[in-house]
Motif scaffolding. Structure first.
Motif, PDB file in Angstrom:
ATOM      1  N   PRO A 272       0.339  -1.549  -0.198  1.00 29.94           N
ATOM      2  CA  PRO A 272      -0.010   0.104   0.118  1.00 29.94           C
ATOM      3  C   PRO A 272       0.790   1.554   0.286  1.00 29.94           C
ATOM      4  N   ASN A 273       2.014   1.156   0.407  1.00 30.08           N
ATOM      5  CA  ASN A 273       3.009   2.451   0.359  1.00 30.08           C
ATOM      6  C   ASN A 273       4.081   2.236  -0.133  1.00 30.08           C
ATOM      7  N   HIS A 274       3.256   1.918  -1.761  1.00 33.16           N
ATOM      8  CA  HIS A 274       4.378   2.043  -2.834  1.00 33.16           C
ATOM      9  C   HIS A 274       4.141   2.913  -4.211  1.00 33.16           C
ATOM     10  N   ALA A 275       5.271   4.276  -3.906  1.00 35.82           N
ATOM     11  CA  ALA A 275       4.968   4.774  -4.274  1.00 35.82           C
ATOM     12  C   ALA A 275       4.238   5.037  -5.899  1.00 35.82           C
ATOM     13  N   PRO A 276       5.108   4.141  -7.022  1.00 36.60           N
ATOM     14  CA  PRO A 276       5.161   4.005  -8.029  1.00 36.60           C
ATOM     15  C   PRO A 276       3.830   3.135  -8.452  1.00 36.60           C
ATOM     16  N   LEU A 277       3.097   2.378  -7.479  1.00 36.98           N
ATOM     17  CA  LEU A 277       1.936   1.538  -8.112  1.00 36.98           C
ATOM     18  C   LEU A 277       0.954   2.575  -7.924  1.00 36.98           C
ATOM     19  N   ARG A 278       0.906   3.013  -6.216  1.00 36.69           N
ATOM     20  CA  ARG A 278      -0.065   4.607  -6.557  1.00 36.69           C
ATOM     21  C   ARG A 278       0.132   5.689  -7.488  1.00 36.69           C
ATOM     22  N   GLN A 279       1.311   5.705  -8.459  1.00 37.02           N
ATOM     23  CA  GLN A 279       1.216   6.164  -9.517  1.00 37.02           C
ATOM     24  C   GLN A 279       0.664   6.088 -10.664  1.00 37.02           C
ATOM     25  N   THR A 280       0.643   5.151 -11.031  1.00 38.17           N
ATOM     26  CA  THR A 280       0.231   4.158 -12.490  1.00 38.17           C
ATOM     27  C   THR A 280      -1.063   3.765 -11.938  1.00 38.17           C
ATOM     28  N   LEU A 281      -1.312   3.871 -10.482  1.00 36.23           N
ATOM     29  CA  LEU A 281      -3.083   3.053 -10.421  1.00 36.23           C
ATOM     30  C   LEU A 281      -4.049   4.691 -11.295  1.00 36.23           C
TER      31      LEU A 281
ATOM     32  N   GLY B 188     -11.299   7.108 -16.771  1.00 36.35           N
ATOM     33  CA  GLY B 188     -12.819   8.154 -16.784  1.00 36.35           C
ATOM     34  C   GLY B 188     -13.274   7.610 -15.067  1.00 36.35           C
ATOM     35  N   GLN B 189     -12.801   6.817 -14.497  1.00 37.53           N
ATOM     36  CA  GLN B 189     -12.165   6.853 -12.818  1.00 37.53           C
ATOM     37  C   GLN B 189     -11.895   8.172 -11.696  1.00 37.53           C
ATOM     38  N   VAL B 190     -12.375   9.503 -12.179  1.00 35.71           N
ATOM     39  CA  VAL B 190     -11.621  10.698 -11.730  1.00 35.71           C
ATOM     40  C   VAL B 190     -11.123  10.682 -10.149  1.00 35.71           C
ATOM     41  N   GLU B 191     -12.076   9.901  -9.688  1.00 33.56           N
ATOM     42  CA  GLU B 191     -12.833  10.205  -7.956  1.00 33.56           C
ATOM     43  C   GLU B 191     -10.740   9.280  -7.404  1.00 33.56           C
ATOM     44  N   LEU B 192     -10.968   7.627  -8.723  1.00 34.58           N
ATOM     45  CA  LEU B 192     -10.240   6.560  -8.037  1.00 34.58           C
ATOM     46  C   LEU B 192      -9.276   7.312  -7.835  1.00 34.58           C
ATOM     47  N   ALA B 193      -8.941   7.097  -9.289  1.00 26.96           N
ATOM     48  CA  ALA B 193      -7.168   8.958  -9.097  1.00 26.96           C
ATOM     49  C   ALA B 193      -7.025   9.878  -8.555  1.00 26.96           C
ATOM     50  N   GLU B 194      -7.710  10.305  -8.033  1.00 27.04           N
ATOM     51  CA  GLU B 194      -7.584  10.903  -7.425  1.00 27.04           C
ATOM     52  C   GLU B 194      -6.749  10.639  -5.426  1.00 27.04           C
ATOM     53  N   ILE B 195      -7.686   9.676  -5.330  1.00 29.49           N
ATOM     54  CA  ILE B 195      -7.333   9.101  -3.869  1.00 29.49           C
ATOM     55  C   ILE B 195      -6.079   8.316  -4.050  1.00 29.49           C
ATOM     56  N   HIS B 196      -5.443   8.411  -5.259  1.00 27.80           N
ATOM     57  CA  HIS B 196      -3.845   7.422  -5.216  1.00 27.80           C
ATOM     58  C   HIS B 196      -3.264   8.763  -5.213  1.00 27.80           C
ATOM     59  N   ARG B 197      -3.541   9.494  -6.526  1.00 26.56           N
ATOM     60  CA  ARG B 197      -3.257  10.692  -6.081  1.00 26.56           C
ATOM     61  C   ARG B 197      -2.733  12.111  -4.738  1.00 26.56           C
TER      62      ARG B 197
END
Length: 159
Positions: A82-91, A99-108
């Motif tokens: 859960p704390n792997h930055a490259p994973l969050r960035q690509t998600l 088009g799932q902007v809300e989920l993208a924002e959570i990961h950003r």
């Protein structure tokens, strides 16, 4: 690193680690070969379902713009990393793409908590030239004078 991993693979060293690390290099190194990388991680997953391999698979699929498949692999890895930055960035990128902007924002937001965006590509550095006067005649210089190193301390390579 690519040369040594390829040699290990050629000599029957098709372990999960070798397959994943070679796939990582084929994905993030200077000479991208996403299809070959995907075949390697798929072979690795037949042996063992490690989160690092799912993450590498997701990174490859994202580069191929196969967003839905990428999200599936990345979300599988996220449960264990859960704390792997490259994973969050690509998600975040993948969720934006579908088009799932809300989920993208959570990961950003989580990515920012982890220190912000990272550079995923490997940097290839050339070794300095070897002066033949400094090299004993019975020691051959390495055939591959290039070394690859991640640009960030966070890497998706399998230990």
């Amino acid at each position: 690193a690519r040369l040594h991993l390829t040699q290990a693979l050629d000599h029957g060293g098709a372990s999960v680690e070798v397959l994943n690390n070679l796939a990582h290099i084929l994905t993030f190194g200077p000479d991208h070969d996403y299809e070959a990388a995907l075949a390697l991680v798929d072979q690795a997953l037949l042996q063992h379902s490690l989160p690092q391999v799912h993450e590498t698979r997701g990174q490859i699929l994202a580069r191929l713009e196969r967003w839905t498949e990428a999200i599936t692999s990345l979300e599988t890895a996220l449960r264990y990393m859960p704390n792997h930055a490259p994973l969050r960035q690509t998600l975040a990128e993948a969720y934006d793409a579908v088009g799932q902007v809300e989920l993208a924002e959570i990961h950003r937001r989580k990515l920012e908590e982890l220190g912000g965006p990272v550079t995923l590509d490997l940097v290839v550095e050339e070794s300095p030239p070897v002066d033949s006067a400094d090299t004993p005649s019975d020691v051959a210089a390495p055939a591959d004078a290039e070394t690859a190193s991640p640009t960030e301390s966070q890497s998706t390579q399998t230990p």
